[in-house]
Design an enzyme around this catalytic site. Structure first.
Site, short mmCIF file in Angstrom:
data_model
loop_
_atom_site.label_atom_id
_atom_site.label_comp_id
_atom_site.label_asym_id
_atom_site.label_seq_id
_atom_site.Cartn_x
_atom_site.Cartn_y
_atom_site.Cartn_z
N GLY A 1 0.80 -1.22 0.00
CA GLY A 1 0.00 0.00 0.00
C GLY A 1 0.83 1.27 0.00
O GLY A 1 2.03 1.23 -0.27
N LEU B 1 0.41 3.57 -2.19
CA LEU B 1 0.79 3.33 -3.59
C LEU B 1 1.28 4.60 -4.28
O LEU B 1 0.79 5.70 -4.02
CB LEU B 1 -0.40 2.75 -4.35
CG LEU B 1 -0.97 1.44 -3.78
CD1 LEU B 1 -2.14 0.96 -4.64
CD2 LEU B 1 0.10 0.35 -3.69
N HIS C 1 4.10 1.47 -8.23
CA HIS C 1 3.11 0.39 -8.06
C HIS C 1 2.13 0.37 -9.23
O HIS C 1 1.78 -0.69 -9.75
CB HIS C 1 2.31 0.61 -6.76
CG HIS C 1 3.12 0.52 -5.50
ND1 HIS C 1 3.29 1.59 -4.67
CD2 HIS C 1 3.79 -0.51 -4.92
CE1 HIS C 1 4.03 1.24 -3.62
NE2 HIS C 1 4.35 -0.03 -3.76
N ARG D 1 8.17 4.95 1.39
CA ARG D 1 8.90 5.55 2.51
C ARG D 1 9.34 6.98 2.22
O ARG D 1 9.65 7.73 3.16
CB ARG D 1 10.12 4.69 2.85
CG ARG D 1 9.75 3.36 3.51
CD ARG D 1 11.00 2.63 3.99
NE ARG D 1 10.70 1.47 4.80
CZ ARG D 1 10.47 0.25 4.34
NH1 ARG D 1 10.53 0.03 3.03
NH2 ARG D 1 10.19 -0.76 5.15
P1 AMP Z 1 6.10 -2.49 -1.62
O1 AMP Z 1 4.72 -1.94 -1.52
O2 AMP Z 1 7.17 -1.51 -1.31
O3 AMP Z 1 6.25 -3.80 -0.93
O4 AMP Z 1 6.34 -2.80 -3.18
C1 AMP Z 1 5.44 -3.60 -3.88
C2 AMP Z 1 6.02 -3.86 -5.25
O5 AMP Z 1 6.23 -2.64 -5.94
C3 AMP Z 1 7.37 -4.60 -5.22
O6 AMP Z 1 7.40 -5.57 -6.25
C4 AMP Z 1 8.33 -3.47 -5.47
O7 AMP Z 1 9.55 -3.91 -6.04
C5 AMP Z 1 7.55 -2.61 -6.45
N1 AMP Z 1 8.07 -1.25 -6.45
C6 AMP Z 1 8.35 -0.48 -5.36
N2 AMP Z 1 8.86 0.70 -5.75
C7 AMP Z 1 8.89 0.69 -7.10
C8 AMP Z 1 9.33 1.62 -8.10
N3 AMP Z 1 9.84 2.80 -7.76
N4 AMP Z 1 9.22 1.26 -9.41
C9 AMP Z 1 8.71 0.06 -9.76
N5 AMP Z 1 8.28 -0.86 -8.87
C10 AMP Z 1 8.38 -0.56 -7.56
#
Ligand code: AMP
Length: 281
Positions: A31, A33, A37, A189
């Site tokens: 989340g 997002l 995402h 973050r």
């Molecule tokens: P998270 O919500 O941080 O657990 O990320 C969920 C998914 O989004 C994971 O597969 C991450 O690698 C991907 N993700 C996070 N940040 C980015 C970004 N800047 N660009 C592309 N994918 C991302």
């Protein structure tokens, strides 16, 4: 977009979709997002007729209680973003729904040391929790395609390893990292960065880019040390800069080594940022 918080109704819906021979692409998230995402959903739509996104802040992958407590949560805003991109189904379960038999249900496979370097060294237990939740989500959703970001390169390697080892019937797709205009990798973050730290944090992208530009003329050890120093000088606290082989995540030692990726983790005040850049195919 249809929203689900329980496993059985989601599975009933997805079964109907499969009966219509629709393929399913799945993007798991925690989340808060952002456009990174969103890009996972967009990529999924290129592979499959239907897209599923999950939002679940998985307690078992946080080795730091404070990080878990401070993790941004903004469900209503997330729903709007997912509707805008045309996501078909959202799964946002509670902890009890995800782990009805308790939290102690880890995946038991040999991780071949992929979990003991870099993030594994600084976040003990993180990858066991991450694999546990990804396996559970795959068992629930049964997607044809699993879309995950290069942003979490080591996470991607471990999920790839788990899928191969357990011969799970899903195709893993790597989505490129989306960045802000100054190069900072998009991350939930980032919302917690002070304006001053936000400006300084683009040093991570600058340091990675410098390594990529000089990888054919300078040793990996020297480049990594210089990058640590540059990041530190800017006022961040780097945990590691590692230039490793993409296949086993072990350090590469030679100039212009094939199949290399540089990975970095750094604290910007109390916000931990990670990023990486592929140096050679
Ligand atoms: P998270 O919500 O941080 O657990 O990320 C969920 C998914 O989004 C994971 O597969 C991450 O690698 C991907 N993700 C996070 N940040 C980015 C970004 N800047 N660009 C592309 N994918 C991302």
């Amino acid at each position: 977009m249809k929203q689900f918080s329980q496993v059985i109704p989601l599975q009933t819906e997805l079964k109907e979709q499969r009966n219509k021979t629709h393929k399913i692409a799945f993007a798991p998230t925690m989340g808060a997002l952002h456009l990174g995402h969103v890009s996972l959903i967009e990529i999924g739509k290129q592979y499959a007729e239907k897209s599923v996104c999950s939002i679940f802040v998985n307690p078992t992958q946080f080795n730091n209680k404070e990080d878990l407590a401070k993790y941004p949560r903004m469900y209503e805003q997330d729903v709007l973003l997912l509707e805008k991109v045309g996501c078909d189904f959202l799964f946002a379960p509670s902890v009890d729904e995800m782990y009805p038999h308790g939290l102690d249900t880890k995946v038991n496979i040999d991780l071949k040391g992929l979990d003991s370097v870099m993030e594994g060294e600084f976040r003990p237990g993180h990858f066991a929790g991450m694999l546990q939740v990804v396996k559970r989500l795959l068992d629930i959703v049964h997607p044809d395609f699993l879309i995950m970001g290069q942003k979490d390169f080591q996470q991607f390697s471990l999920v790839h390893h788990m899928i191969n080892t357990l011969q799970l019937p899903v195709k893993l797709v790597m989505a490129p990292t989306l960045r802000e205009a100054d190069g900072l990798a998009m991350s939930s973050r980032n919302l917690r960065l002070s304006p001053e730290m936000r400006k300084k944090s683009n040093i991570i992208f600058a340091a990675l880019s410098h390594i990529r530009e000089h990888f054919s003329i300078q040793s990996p050890g020297k480049l990594a040390t210089q990058a640590m120093e540059r990041i530190e000088k800017m006022g961040l606290k780097p945990e590691y800069v590692e230039i490793v082989d993409q296949s086993n995540l072990q350090r590469v030692k030679t100039i212009n080594a094939p199949n290399a990726v540089v990975c970095v983790a750094a604290w910007a005040d109390d916000v931990r940022l990670i990023d990486n850049m592929i140096l050679s195919d």
